[in-house]
Design a protein around this motif. Sequence first.
Motif, mmCIF file in Angstrom:
data_model
loop_
_atom_site.group_PDB
_atom_site.id
_atom_site.type_symbol
_atom_site.label_atom_id
_atom_site.label_comp_id
_atom_site.label_asym_id
_atom_site.label_seq_id
_atom_site.Cartn_x
_atom_site.Cartn_y
_atom_site.Cartn_z
ATOM 1 N N ASN A 170 0.836 -1.215 0.000
ATOM 2 C CA ASN A 170 0.000 0.000 0.000
ATOM 3 C C ASN A 170 0.865 1.257 0.000
ATOM 4 O O ASN A 170 0.599 2.211 -0.736
ATOM 5 N N SER A 179 -0.581 9.415 -2.453
ATOM 6 C CA SER A 179 -1.266 8.933 -1.243
ATOM 7 C C SER A 179 -2.763 9.270 -1.266
ATOM 8 O O SER A 179 -3.580 8.506 -0.756
ATOM 9 N N VAL A 182 -4.518 6.549 -3.074
ATOM 10 C CA VAL A 182 -4.518 5.297 -2.300
ATOM 11 C C VAL A 182 -5.554 5.389 -1.177
ATOM 12 O O VAL A 182 -6.332 4.452 -0.955
ATOM 13 N N VAL A 186 -8.722 3.003 -0.613
ATOM 14 C CA VAL A 186 -8.880 2.222 0.621
ATOM 15 C C VAL A 186 -10.250 2.482 1.252
ATOM 16 O O VAL A 186 -10.868 1.582 1.814
ATOM 17 N N LEU A 200 -2.112 -4.251 -6.395
ATOM 18 C CA LEU A 200 -1.735 -4.260 -4.977
ATOM 19 C C LEU A 200 -1.402 -5.687 -4.521
ATOM 20 O O LEU A 200 -0.418 -5.914 -3.807
ATOM 21 N N THR A 204 2.056 -7.189 -3.213
ATOM 22 C CA THR A 204 2.091 -7.910 -1.935
ATOM 23 C C THR A 204 2.797 -9.248 -2.121
ATOM 24 O O THR A 204 3.657 -9.632 -1.314
#
Length: 473
Positions: A170, A179, A182, A186, A200, A204
């Motif tokens: 993230n 940001s 993001v 979220v 994402l 990960t």
Amino acid sequence: METPENEHFRDSIGTINEQGNRSWVYPKKPSGKFYEYRKWVSYFLLAFLFSAPFIKINGNQFLLFNVLERRFNIFGFPFWPQDFHLFVISMVIGVVFVTLFTVVFGRIFCGWICPQTIFMEMVFRRIEYWTEGDRGKQIRLDKQKWNGEKWRKRLLKWSVFFIISFLIANVFLAYLIGSDRVIAYVTSPPTEHISTLISLLIFTGVFYFVFAWFREQVCIIACPYGRLQGVLLDNQSVVVAYDYKRGEKEKGRAKFKKNEDRATSGKGDCIDCKLCVHVCPTGIDIRNGTQLECVNCTACIDECDDMMEKVGLPKGLIRYASINNIEKKSKFRFNARMKGYTAVLGILISVLIGMMFLRNDVEATILRLPGQLYQKTESGAISNVYTYKVINKTTENIEGVTYKLLSHDGTIRVVSNELFQVPRQGLAEGTLFIELPTKELRDDKMKLKIGVYSGDKLIETTTTNFLGPRSYR
Ligand code: SF4
Ligand code: SF4
């Protein structure tokens, strides 16, 4: 010719066995002075890494590397494709910096600052110690059958690893796309941005793979900086080094015997406890000398110092030292070469910071329309047609923008809008005409200086060419 048993480190990697399979490293949990310092440095760097994309300066994200949209912010300064020269200079300075820094200070960066080491040793490895215990317990757990205990410990470790990898992904995304986006993703249902969610999860997966399995192989195999060590280090470079003069002496290393006077027996101070090997996260024996696998993490310094203290011998058998320090038995000193190189590094950074501060917030270009010659107007003046572009790198709209001729007595006519707006972090472009009366024509090709104004305030100056007939020369 076959390599002798104790020389295998020269033509093999500590983490690959003779069959070519991965030799898993179970490093002992480090402890000691340097480990404590590294913990504090890592707390600071982790806080910085996680917060940098969420800090704003004048509305600009502190660090942003939006490659797809070609938007970059460095320390709150937005960089545009027009600032490419600054980017190139930063890259050149970066390469010189890395080279000089490594020549003088070895791989200090790898052990103390590199995000790979920080995440691996200070986050994931510590989770592993917490869930599975120290080296001995990890080896036992690995060998034991898949029973309830093993499943419980492994599932706990894998779940925590996954959660942290997801968090890192993230933050990584916040560096890439900003940001704000993001946070918006979220806080909205995942079904509204499936493609971002897939990216994402891929990130990960990559982070999980690197920290759960690939680990030290990044430093040993993948990292280009690690590969450069062989050509950058010399006898004066400071590295984590084993003092072989003291450790081996005439009779070599030998196990510790109580009440033995090693100074007179000729045995080296190394008591061959192998703790420096067991603690090493890259699986090497530092006593074989500087090796490309060593990330200068200092864990072996702490371990050896602790052992030296226990057996009543002076600390520093493994320490920060250059080959010259060890051979001449001199102490580490900040010598003239280090001072010189550090001064050069300081100057390079100052130049870059200076260039960033002196960079224009507004950039204007006015270019003659290709293929067009001059025109004669009804009043007898000579006119040229141009395209213009004004870039606003600030976070405020610039209103009431207009052009004025500074070098000559003439007029500038912007097509469709005399006064225009340049949006924040955006650009305005269009067409304009410049007319000069014949008394101003001194050559068939002249350079004009033009001011860009917001109201009465001069915000940028630029130049362009003007074509006129030869007969006015
Ligand atoms: S920790 Fe020190 S004493 Fe023990 S094997 Fe390594 S160098 Fe020798
Ligand atoms: S040799 Fe020492 S400094 Fe180098 S990676 Fe191993 S433990 Fe760290």
